[in-house]
Design a protein around this motif. Sequence first.
Motif, PDB file in Angstrom:
ATOM      1  N   ALA A 175       7.023   0.331   6.948  1.00 44.93           N
ATOM      2  CA  ALA A 175       7.523   1.543   6.299  1.00 44.93           C
ATOM      3  C   ALA A 175       7.529   2.720   7.271  1.00 44.93           C
ATOM      4  O   ALA A 175       8.462   3.532   7.284  1.00 44.93           O
ATOM      5  N   THR A 176       6.494   2.797   8.109  1.00 44.62           N
ATOM      6  CA  THR A 176       6.412   3.878   9.092  1.00 44.62           C
ATOM      7  C   THR A 176       7.539   3.783  10.111  1.00 44.62           C
ATOM      8  O   THR A 176       8.213   4.787  10.421  1.00 44.62           O
ATOM      9  N   VAL A 177       7.775   2.579  10.628  1.00 41.77           N
ATOM     10  CA  VAL A 177       8.821   2.378  11.634  1.00 41.77           C
ATOM     11  C   VAL A 177      10.199   2.649  11.031  1.00 41.77           C
ATOM     12  O   VAL A 177      11.034   3.352  11.620  1.00 41.77           O
ATOM     13  N   THR A 178      10.445   2.111   9.828  1.00 42.91           N
ATOM     14  CA  THR A 178      11.759   2.273   9.189  1.00 42.91           C
ATOM     15  C   THR A 178      12.056   3.730   8.869  1.00 42.91           C
ATOM     16  O   THR A 178      13.131   4.253   9.205  1.00 42.91           O
ATOM     17  N   LEU A 218       8.385   7.375   0.647  1.00 48.06           N
ATOM     18  CA  LEU A 218       7.633   7.225  -0.600  1.00 48.06           C
ATOM     19  C   LEU A 218       6.612   6.095  -0.500  1.00 48.06           C
ATOM     20  O   LEU A 218       5.535   6.164  -1.097  1.00 48.06           O
ATOM     21  N   LEU A 219       6.939   5.046   0.256  1.00 55.08           N
ATOM     22  CA  LEU A 219       5.979   3.964   0.465  1.00 55.08           C
ATOM     23  C   LEU A 219       4.727   4.480   1.164  1.00 55.08           C
ATOM     24  O   LEU A 219       3.607   4.040   0.861  1.00 55.08           O
ATOM     25  N   LEU A 220       4.896   5.386   2.099  1.00 55.14           N
ATOM     26  CA  LEU A 220       3.755   5.941   2.831  1.00 55.14           C
ATOM     27  C   LEU A 220       2.896   6.814   1.925  1.00 55.14           C
ATOM     28  O   LEU A 220       1.665   6.795   2.007  1.00 55.14           O
ATOM     29  N   ILE A 221       3.527   7.569   1.037  1.00 50.45           N
ATOM     30  CA  ILE A 221       2.798   8.488   0.161  1.00 50.45           C
ATOM     31  C   ILE A 221       1.861   7.737  -0.785  1.00 50.45           C
ATOM     32  O   ILE A 221       0.713   8.146  -1.007  1.00 50.45           O
ATOM     33  N   PHE A 222       2.323   6.623  -1.345  1.00 48.82           N
ATOM     34  CA  PHE A 222       1.535   5.895  -2.343  1.00 48.82           C
ATOM     35  C   PHE A 222       0.761   4.702  -1.764  1.00 48.82           C
ATOM     36  O   PHE A 222       0.178   3.915  -2.512  1.00 48.82           O
ATOM     37  N   TYR A 223       0.737   4.592  -0.443  1.00 48.32           N
ATOM     38  CA  TYR A 223       0.105   3.428   0.184  1.00 48.32           C
ATOM     39  C   TYR A 223      -1.375   3.295  -0.166  1.00 48.32           C
ATOM     40  O   TYR A 223      -1.874   2.190  -0.379  1.00 48.32           O
ATOM     41  N   ARG A 224      -2.103   4.406  -0.233  1.00 48.18           N
ATOM     42  CA  ARG A 224      -3.554   4.362  -0.420  1.00 48.18           C
ATOM     43  C   ARG A 224      -3.964   3.682  -1.724  1.00 48.18           C
ATOM     44  O   ARG A 224      -5.070   3.139  -1.825  1.00 48.18           O
TER      45      ARG A 224
END
Length: 495
Positions: free
Chosen positions: A97-100, A190-196
């Motif tokens: 998700a970070t790379v994309t 959005l994937l990064l925001i809710f990853y935790r």
Amino acid sequence: MGGETPKYTVEEAIAAMGFGKFQILVLAYAGMGWISEAMEMMLLSFVGPALQSAWDLSSNEESLITSVVFAGMLVGAYTWGIVSDKHGRRKGFIITATVTGGAGFLSALAPNYTSLIILRCLVGLGLGGGPVLSSWFLEFIPTPSRGTWMVIFSAFWTLGTILEASLAWVVMPRLGWRWLLALSSLPSSLLLIFYRVTPESPRYLCLMGRTTEAIDVLEKIARMNGTELPCGTLVSDHQTELQEKSIDPSEDANLLSPRTENATRKGLDSNIGGISSLLVLLSPKLVRSTLLLWVVFFGNAFSYYGLVLLTSELNNGNSKCMPTKVQSQESQDVNYKNVFIASFAEFPGLLIAAATVDRLGRKLSMSAMFFLCCFCLLPLVFHQPEGLTTGLLFGARICITATFTIVYIYAPEIYPTSVRTTGVGIASSVGRIGGILCPLVAVGLVHGCHQTASIVLFEIVIFFSGICVVLFPFETKGRELSDTVSSPKHIAESA
């Protein structure tokens, strides 16, 4: 022996708790990743022609913009599959998700063609992690409803394609391709925001010997779903297999000890990864399924992305073999409209997949759709009116959407947890080779006034893919997921 503590597996726990609120949240998170990948892939239909006009690119340079994304996905699918099987599903999809998201946003700022090619290749590298999310979601679903819910998961891809087509229709004429690239990178953020708040797969945790963490996740599922875990001790397929092979009762006790459990985890960590995983996939028990799956993934990717590109190319005036400048000047609006309309073909494809995957089985559903797709494309061997061309491509895309949906259900089901994401990742990588080649056919041949040759090649690839589905060694409908290659249920199903 009579008072032995009851035991249960992750499969049995998931089945007992059913599909509930917890799985809905997991579905929403994984679905956002699927939307992100669909949008990044769909925008290739719009960015290529726009850049060809803006930067005066040749047909080969335009095709390369698409091909480098697939090249990145080829490497990424293999890499992230191994990372996910060795270090966990969560680590796999947070990196992707970070790379994309990062490379996708930076591509909107690319100052020249070379920098754009590099950044789009990095986007492809991140997009290669898509199979990690699908395998992660699969491992939370009860067996009886697995096919239906995986089809619903696939609907997020269709939602992404329609969202991207709508976004392009609105953004491209007013703001241009840079804004389209920037806005299309938002779902990955959005994937990064809710990853935790995302849980690790309990199957993976149990296989790695981290049973305490696996129980914590299962207890969370039970609380959110308003159910209870089965009574007894959690065990993995690997432990069950070792116990069944054990002859000495004293060895049974040792096999259940924390020390042995930890050794099992370390052994799996050292043996499952890279070349070792590939050798497992090509072992006698899996080689037939693996090789056939590679062909089907290649055929699916080649056909699906080819049909997406053909939708714009054949309705851009190219079917009449007009000069490129005339095409680009006269039919930009038609391009957006027809791609938007064709995107809705994926909904009937999903409905067909949902209706057949758990009734007819994976093999029959896939093979029937491949052969029907051949029938839809056959009239396009000759030039047809624009309306008929759009209709036939619409029908072909319904079929290929159904096969793509079902193969992403079938693929993780045939592999055990120990190599599941690696197996699906490598198959997806082979599919990306088809994605790399398809622009050369869909764009290159049609631009070169070779529509007949292009369609005939699609017919051959799709028909051969259908034959390979028929040759798959076993059906997975109603089959429980296994944790290891040599687990009893995996051997029984593979026989």
